[in-house]
Design a protein around this motif. Structure first.
Motif, short mmCIF file in Angstrom:
data_model
loop_
_atom_site.label_atom_id
_atom_site.label_comp_id
_atom_site.label_asym_id
_atom_site.label_seq_id
_atom_site.Cartn_x
_atom_site.Cartn_y
_atom_site.Cartn_z
N LYS A 49 0.84 -1.19 0.00
CA LYS A 49 0.00 0.00 0.00
C LYS A 49 0.88 1.24 0.00
O LYS A 49 1.92 1.29 0.64
CB LYS A 49 -0.90 0.02 1.23
N LYS A 50 0.42 2.26 -0.72
CA LYS A 50 1.16 3.52 -0.75
C LYS A 50 0.86 4.27 0.55
O LYS A 50 -0.27 4.26 1.03
CB LYS A 50 0.72 4.37 -1.94
N PRO A 51 1.85 4.95 1.11
CA PRO A 51 1.58 5.71 2.32
C PRO A 51 0.65 6.88 2.03
O PRO A 51 0.68 7.47 0.95
CB PRO A 51 2.97 6.20 2.76
#
Length: 75
Positions: free
Chosen positions: A57-59
């Motif tokens: 997941k992208k931050p």
């Protein structure tokens, strides 16, 4: 707790499949390969356990700073 239970069940299913292969060997190569795939999947799941997500997941972006009053009042 649930992850441990799932790993235990997968380990027991793998042990049952391995014991079945020892007691009743496969008749030919294709039958043996057909038994090998689910057994390796069960063993892999029993060793590594369930994974949360396969895709990283992208931050989340940092929140924008709230506008502050500079203290000078204009009329």
């Amino acid at each position: 707790m649930s992850a441990i239970l799932v790993r235990l069940v997968c380990g027991l299913l793998f042990a049952a499949m391995a014991l079945g292969v020892v007691v009743h060997p496969p008749a030919n190569l294709s039958q043996g390969l057909g038994m090998l795939l689910p057994a390796t999947m069960l063993l892999n799941y029993a060793i590594k356990g369930p994974r949360r997500s396969m895709v990283a997941k992208k931050p989340a972006p940092a929140p924008a700073p709230a506008p502050t009053d500079s203290g000078s009042a204009q009329s």
